[in-house]
Design an enzyme around this catalytic site. Structure first.
Site, short mmCIF file in Angstrom:
data_model
loop_
_atom_site.label_atom_id
_atom_site.label_comp_id
_atom_site.label_asym_id
_atom_site.label_seq_id
_atom_site.Cartn_x
_atom_site.Cartn_y
_atom_site.Cartn_z
N THR A 48 38.03 38.75 35.70
CA THR A 48 37.52 39.69 34.69
C THR A 48 36.74 40.83 35.34
O THR A 48 36.58 41.88 34.73
CB THR A 48 36.57 38.96 33.71
OG1 THR A 48 35.61 38.22 34.46
CG2 THR A 48 37.34 38.01 32.81
N ASP A 49 36.27 40.64 36.59
CA ASP A 49 35.38 41.67 37.17
C ASP A 49 36.08 43.02 37.31
O ASP A 49 35.53 44.06 36.92
CB ASP A 49 34.73 41.21 38.49
CG ASP A 49 35.68 40.81 39.60
OD1 ASP A 49 36.90 40.75 39.37
OD2 ASP A 49 35.19 40.58 40.74
N ALA A 134 38.85 29.30 50.77
CA ALA A 134 38.70 28.21 49.80
C ALA A 134 38.21 28.70 48.45
O ALA A 134 37.83 27.92 47.59
CB ALA A 134 37.74 27.16 50.36
N SER A 137 34.34 32.82 48.81
CA SER A 137 33.91 34.16 49.22
C SER A 137 33.20 34.24 50.55
O SER A 137 32.14 34.86 50.68
CB SER A 137 33.01 34.78 48.14
OG SER A 137 33.72 34.92 46.98
N SER A 138 33.81 33.63 51.57
CA SER A 138 33.23 33.78 52.90
C SER A 138 33.29 35.24 53.34
O SER A 138 32.39 35.72 54.04
CB SER A 138 33.96 32.88 53.89
OG SER A 138 35.34 33.12 53.86
N GLU A 171 35.66 46.17 51.68
CA GLU A 171 36.79 45.25 51.48
C GLU A 171 37.99 45.97 50.86
O GLU A 171 39.13 45.77 51.26
CB GLU A 171 36.34 44.08 50.58
CG GLU A 171 37.46 43.14 50.27
CD GLU A 171 37.23 41.71 50.71
OE1 GLU A 171 36.12 41.38 51.15
OE2 GLU A 171 38.18 40.93 50.62
N ASP A 183 31.91 38.93 43.98
CA ASP A 183 31.56 38.06 45.10
C ASP A 183 30.33 38.56 45.86
O ASP A 183 29.41 37.79 46.17
CB ASP A 183 32.75 37.94 46.07
CG ASP A 183 34.00 37.44 45.37
OD1 ASP A 183 33.88 36.92 44.24
OD2 ASP A 183 35.10 37.58 45.94
N TYR A 233 47.18 39.03 44.27
CA TYR A 233 45.94 39.48 43.61
C TYR A 233 46.08 40.96 43.22
O TYR A 233 45.81 41.34 42.09
CB TYR A 233 44.77 39.29 44.58
CG TYR A 233 43.42 39.65 44.00
CD1 TYR A 233 42.61 38.69 43.43
CD2 TYR A 233 42.97 40.97 44.02
CE1 TYR A 233 41.37 39.02 42.91
CE2 TYR A 233 41.73 41.31 43.51
CZ TYR A 233 40.94 40.33 42.95
OH TYR A 233 39.71 40.67 42.43
C1 GLA Z 1 38.29 37.09 44.17
C2 GLA Z 1 37.80 38.52 44.12
C3 GLA Z 1 36.79 38.72 42.98
C4 GLA Z 1 37.33 38.19 41.65
C5 GLA Z 1 37.89 36.78 41.83
C6 GLA Z 1 38.59 36.29 40.60
O1 GLA Z 1 37.23 36.23 44.52
O2 GLA Z 1 37.21 38.89 45.33
O3 GLA Z 1 36.45 40.08 42.87
O4 GLA Z 1 38.26 39.06 41.11
O5 GLA Z 1 38.81 36.71 42.91
O6 GLA Z 1 37.70 36.16 39.56
#
Ligand code: GLA
Length: 398
Positions: A48-49, A134, A137-138, A171, A183, A233
Site C-alpha cells: 500500500t505504501d 527474508a 528489509s535488511s 534504492e 521500510d 515488484y
Molecule cells: C517491500 C518494499 C516496501 C513495500 C513492501 C510491500 O518491502 O520495499 O516499500 O512496498 O515491499 O508492502
C-alpha cells in the site's frame, strides 16, 4: 540528531563487538561511531505504501551494525563481515558495483551528492542478524544506517525524515528497486513496544503501543529468496499505476489508489484489464484494512487484528499474487493451529518470512510443529525467530 551512547557498556552485544573488531582488523584503528540500524516487520498494509496508502510496521530487535570512520582522501572502503567481502571506490568517480551489496551504501552517497552534499571518504565495516531476502528489509536498514552514520560523522544536519527520503531515493534510483517508503521509515522511526502507522500520502505518522504479553510475534523463514522479486515488484507497481491512469478518465481527481473508494472501483471494473482490476481491488481493500486494524489496536482487540491479517493473507495470495508455495504452506499450517490468531507472508513477497501472532504460552509448541511440518513437506529445516519491537536507528560513539 541522534543521541550518542557509549559503546563499551555492559549491554554491548556480541554482534556489535564482532563488527567493532572487524573494523579494527580491516582499518587498523578504532571507528568513530557504531550505528545500529534495525530491520522491520509490518503488521498490515502490504503493497500500500507506493499507492499512497497506510502501513503499520515496526522496527525489530534484529539489526545491521555499521562501524564507521571518516577518511579525507575521497576513498570509500567498505567491508561486509557476513559476506567476507570488500569493496573500494572513489567519491568523485562513483559508479554502480557489479557485486550488488555495495550499491546500497553507494546509492545514498550518490543521492547526497545530487543534493550538493560532499563526503570526503569513509571506512565502513558492517554485519548483522537480519536474514537477507527474508522480507525484513535488511537493505533499508543498511541504507538508513549508512545515512545516519554519515550524518553524524560529517555534521550534515539531516533530519530523520530527510534520511528516510534519501534512503528511498538511493534504492529507487541507484539500486533500481522501485520500493515505497515503508521500510526505511520503520527502520529510522521505530519505537520499542510500538508499531507506527504511516500515512504514505502525507507522511504523517503515529506510534501505537503494541505491548502484548499474551501474544508473541513469531517469524517463520521459508528460506525462499525469489530471484524475480525486483522485477515482479516493479510490475505490480506498474499495474497499480495503469489502474489509476485508466480510472482518471472517470475519476479525474485521483492521484493514487488511496483516492479510489471501493464502490467507484467496482462500478468501473469494465474499464480495467482483469489483472489490473484484481491488483487494484486488493490494494483498495488493504488500505481499508489498515484503518480497521488501527481501530482494533485502540480497542485492544488482537483477535480482530488477527482476522484482518488473515484477510490480507488471502488477498496477497489470490488477488495480488505475490506469495509462493512455501509461504502458502506455512500460512495454511499456522492457521490450522488454535494458538495462532493471525498469519501471513510479510514484505515484498515471493518468499521470505511469514508473520504469526501466537499465544505466548504456546509459542514453543507452535515452532516445533511448524518445523516438523516444513521438514516433512519440503525436506529442509525451517528457521523461526521470536521478535520484539525495537527502537529505530541509534548511533553509539566509540
Ligand atoms: C517491500 C518494499 C516496501 C513495500 C513492501 C510491500 O518491502 O520495499 O516499500 O512496498 O515491499 O508492502
Amino acid at each position: 540528531m541522534h543521541s550518542k551512547k557509549n559503546i563499551s557498556t555492559d549491554n554491548t552485544t556480541m554482534l556489535e563487538k564482532s563488527i567493532l573488531n572487524h573494523y579494527r582488523e580491516q582499518f587498523g584503528s578504532d571507528p568513530e561511531i557504531i550505528v545500529r540500524a534495525p530491520g522491520r516487520i509490518n503488521l498490515i498494509g502490504e503493497h500500500t505504501d507506493y499507492n499512497g496508502g497506510l502501513v503499520l510496521p515496526a522496527a525489530i530487535d534484529k539489526a545491521i551494525w555499521l562501524a564507521m570512520g571518516k577518511r579525507s582522501d575521497n576513498l570509500l572502503k567498505f567491508s561486509a563481515y557476513d559476506l567476507q567481502d570488500e569493496f573500494q571506490g572513489h567519491v568523485i568517480t562513483l559508479k554502480k558495483s557489479e557485486k550488488g551489496w555495495p550499491n546500497y551504501l553507494l546509492g545514498v552517497i550518490s543521492e547526497l551528492q545530487k543534493d550538493g552534499v560532499e563526503i570526503e571518504g569513509v571506512n565502513v565495516a558492517f554485519g548483522g542478524d537480519i536474514p537477507i531476502g527474508a522480507g525484513l528489509s535488511s537493505s533499508a536498514a543498511l541504507e538508513s544506517g549508512m545515512l545516519s552514520g554519515l550524518n553524524q560523522l560529517f555534521d550534515l544536519e539531516l533530519k530523520k525524515m530527510d534520511i528516510v527520503k534519501l534512503a528511498q531515493r538511493g534504492e529507487n534510483r541507484f539500486v533500481g528497486m522501485n520500493c515505497g517508503i515503508m521500510d526505511m521509515f520503520a527502520s529510522v522511526m521505530g519505537r520499542a513496544e510500538s508499531v507506527v502507522r504511516i500515512d504514505c500520502r502525507s507522511l504523517e505518522y503515529e506510534h501505537f503501543p503494541f505491548h502484548t504479553p499474551d501474544y508473541t510475534i513469531v517469524l517463520c523463514d521459508s528460506g525462499v529468496k525469489h530471484a524475480l522479486v525486483d522485477s515482479e515488484y516493479n510490475t505490480r507497481r506498474r499495474e497499480c499505476e495503469e489502474g489509476v491512469h485508466l480510472l482518471q478518465a472517470v475519476l479525474p481527481g485521483i492521484q493514487t489508489l488511496r483516492d479510489v473508494p471501493l464502490a467507484a472501483l467496482l462500478e468501473n471494473q469494465a474499464r480495467l484489464p482483469p489483472v489490473v482490476f484484481q491488483r487494484c481491488k486488493y490494494v483498495v481493500e488493504e488500505i481499508a484494512r489498515v484503518f480497521a486494524a488501527c481501530d482494533a489496536l485502540k480497542n485492544n482487540d488482537l483477535k480482530e487484528l488477527g482476522d484482518l491479517m488473515n484477510q490480507t493473507s488471502e488477498g496477497l495470495r489470490h488477488g495480488y499474487e505475490v506469495t509462493c508455495a512455501e509461504t502458502d504452506f506455512l500460512v495454511d499450517k499456522a492457521t490450522e493451529q488454535a494458538a495462532v490468531i493471525g498469519a501471513r507472508q510479510v514484505g515484498g513477497g515471493f518468499g521470505g518470512c511469514t508473520l504469526n501472532l501466537v499465544k505466548a504460552s504456546e509459542s514453543n509448541r507452535f515452532i516445533e510443529n511448524m518445523q516438523a511440518e516444513y521438514q516433512q513437506r519440503f525436506g529442509r529445516s525451517l528457521v523461526c525467530h521470536v521478535v520484539k519491537l525495537a527502537d529505530g536507528v541509534e548511533i553509539m560513539a566509540a
